[in-house]
Write a protein that holds these residues in place. Structure first.
Motif, PDB file in Angstrom:
ATOM      1  N   LEU A 243      20.711 -27.261  45.077  1.00 29.42           N
ATOM      2  CA  LEU A 243      21.220 -26.218  45.972  1.00 29.42           C
ATOM      3  C   LEU A 243      21.519 -26.777  47.360  1.00 29.42           C
ATOM      4  N   GLY A 244      20.766 -27.793  47.760  1.00 31.17           N
ATOM      5  CA  GLY A 244      21.043 -28.433  49.044  1.00 31.17           C
ATOM      6  C   GLY A 244      22.407 -29.095  49.057  1.00 31.17           C
ATOM      7  N   ALA A 245      22.824 -29.592  47.910  1.00 34.45           N
ATOM      8  CA  ALA A 245      24.122 -30.263  47.802  1.00 34.45           C
ATOM      9  C   ALA A 245      25.267 -29.285  47.555  1.00 34.45           C
ATOM     10  N   THR A 246      25.006 -28.245  46.773  1.00 33.78           N
ATOM     11  CA  THR A 246      26.087 -27.324  46.402  1.00 33.78           C
ATOM     12  C   THR A 246      26.258 -26.178  47.379  1.00 33.78           C
ATOM     13  N   GLY A 247      25.194 -25.815  48.085  1.00 30.24           N
ATOM     14  CA  GLY A 247      25.234 -24.585  48.858  1.00 30.24           C
ATOM     15  C   GLY A 247      25.081 -23.415  47.901  1.00 30.24           C
ATOM     16  N   PRO A 248      25.361 -22.200  48.349  1.00 29.02           N
ATOM     17  CA  PRO A 248      25.193 -21.041  47.472  1.00 29.02           C
ATOM     18  C   PRO A 248      25.980 -21.221  46.176  1.00 29.02           C
ATOM     19  N   THR A 249      25.316 -20.952  45.061  1.00 24.10           N
ATOM     20  CA  THR A 249      25.972 -21.124  43.768  1.00 24.10           C
ATOM     21  C   THR A 249      25.311 -20.244  42.722  1.00 24.10           C
ATOM     22  N   ASP A 250      25.942 -20.193  41.560  1.00 26.04           N
ATOM     23  CA  ASP A 250      25.374 -19.476  40.421  1.00 26.04           C
ATOM     24  C   ASP A 250      24.909 -20.497  39.388  1.00 26.04           C
ATOM     25  N   ALA A 251      24.419 -20.017  38.257  1.00 23.23           N
ATOM     26  CA  ALA A 251      23.888 -20.909  37.228  1.00 23.23           C
ATOM     27  C   ALA A 251      24.956 -21.863  36.713  1.00 23.23           C
ATOM     28  N   ALA A 252      26.168 -21.376  36.542  1.00 27.08           N
ATOM     29  CA  ALA A 252      27.240 -22.244  36.043  1.00 27.08           C
ATOM     30  C   ALA A 252      27.535 -23.369  37.040  1.00 27.08           C
ATOM     31  N   GLY A 253      27.584 -23.036  38.311  1.00 26.93           N
ATOM     32  CA  GLY A 253      27.857 -24.051  39.331  1.00 26.93           C
ATOM     33  C   GLY A 253      26.753 -25.092  39.415  1.00 26.93           C
ATOM     34  N   LEU A 254      25.491 -24.637  39.367  1.00 30.14           N
ATOM     35  CA  LEU A 254      24.371 -25.577  39.429  1.00 30.14           C
ATOM     36  C   LEU A 254      24.330 -26.428  38.160  1.00 30.14           C
ATOM     37  N   ALA A 255      24.585 -25.795  37.023  1.00 28.94           N
ATOM     38  CA  ALA A 255      24.601 -26.535  35.749  1.00 28.94           C
ATOM     39  C   ALA A 255      25.654 -27.640  35.788  1.00 28.94           C
ATOM     40  N   GLY A 256      26.816 -27.329  36.302  1.00 33.41           N
ATOM     41  CA  GLY A 256      27.870 -28.332  36.408  1.00 33.41           C
ATOM     42  C   GLY A 256      27.488 -29.461  37.340  1.00 33.41           C
ATOM     43  N   HIS A 257      26.860 -29.122  38.451  1.00 32.83           N
ATOM     44  CA  HIS A 257      26.450 -30.139  39.427  1.00 32.83           C
ATOM     45  C   HIS A 257      25.371 -31.061  38.865  1.00 32.83           C
ATOM     46  N   LEU A 258      24.394 -30.480  38.141  1.00 32.24           N
ATOM     47  CA  LEU A 258      23.262 -31.262  37.649  1.00 32.24           C
ATOM     48  C   LEU A 258      23.478 -31.811  36.237  1.00 32.24           C
TER      49      LEU A 258
ATOM     50  N   ALA B 296      19.773 -24.093  34.007  1.00 34.52           N
ATOM     51  CA  ALA B 296      20.043 -23.868  35.426  1.00 34.52           C
ATOM     52  C   ALA B 296      19.681 -22.440  35.828  1.00 34.52           C
ATOM     53  N   ALA B 297      19.999 -21.476  34.977  1.00 30.81           N
ATOM     54  CA  ALA B 297      19.671 -20.074  35.274  1.00 30.81           C
ATOM     55  C   ALA B 297      18.162 -19.882  35.387  1.00 30.81           C
ATOM     56  N   ALA B 298      17.401 -20.516  34.500  1.00 32.50           N
ATOM     57  CA  ALA B 298      15.940 -20.397  34.540  1.00 32.50           C
ATOM     58  C   ALA B 298      15.386 -21.023  35.819  1.00 32.50           C
ATOM     59  N   ALA B 299      15.929 -22.170  36.220  1.00 31.34           N
ATOM     60  CA  ALA B 299      15.454 -22.834  37.440  1.00 31.34           C
ATOM     61  C   ALA B 299      15.791 -22.004  38.676  1.00 31.34           C
TER      62      ALA B 299
END
Length: 178
Positions: A130-145, A152-155
């Motif tokens: 989240l520090g790297a992406t800024g505000p995001t949803d599960a899909a965005g975090l999943a793509g980043h990680l 990602a949704a669970a985290a």
């Protein structure tokens, strides 16, 4: 906005001594009570407890001041707490207390925020993401990680539950420190 609360100053007011040692459960309860009073009167969403002038913190005070305050504020969905100014001994005492109670808190450091307490590896990694992406949803975090979306949704859900992140219209974001 952020409410910064110098814990050593609150300690001096609560027990009327010049000492910078937070020891004994009654002392911790008195300090937490004063902090709760400050927070109740504040319009700020985030409070940073500044421990930089505290020399010693025993486990009973770590429980009274930090753990109990986190439990009280967990019912207030728009309020957050972070810590600042922790030297190694304070870090260890607070970490031990929070880990035993499945609680966590953000620590503000010069090199960026860190997590203290009971935080699973996926949640720590999501916090950093989240520090790297800024505000995001599960899909965005999943793509980043490079994770599956349910992971990602669970985290993200765990970050919000632990009060380490907030959910907003733009997505999930790390603890609001501004």
């Amino acid at each position: 906005m952020i409410e910064t609360i110098p814990v050593a100053h609150v300690l001096r007011e609560a027990v009327a001594t010049p000492y910078r040692n937070l020891v004994t459960r009654p002392t911790g309860a008195a300090v937490r009570g004063r902090i709760e009073t400050v927070l109740a009167a504040s319009a700020c969403r985030t409070a940073v407890l500044d421990f930089s002038e505290v020399d010693l913190l025993d486990l009973s005070c770590a429980d009274e001041v930090v753990a109990k305050l986190l439990r009280v504020l967990s019912a207030q969905l728009d309020r957050f707490v972070a810590l600042r100014g922790l030297h190694e001994d304070l870090w260890e005492a607070i970490d031990a207390v929070l880990a035993r109670q499945d609680l966590a808190v953000v620590v503000v450091r010069d090199d960026g925020p860190a997590l203290l307490g009971s935080v699973p590896d996926d949640v720590r990694e999501a916090f950093q993401g989240l520090g790297a992406t800024g505000p995001t949803d599960a899909a965005g975090l999943a793509g980043h990680l490079g994770w599956p979306e349910p992971r990602a949704a669970a985290a993200l859900s765990a970050l919000v539950t632990l009060r380490l992140a907030s959910q907003g219209p733009a997505g999930t974001t790390r603890l609001p420190l501004a």
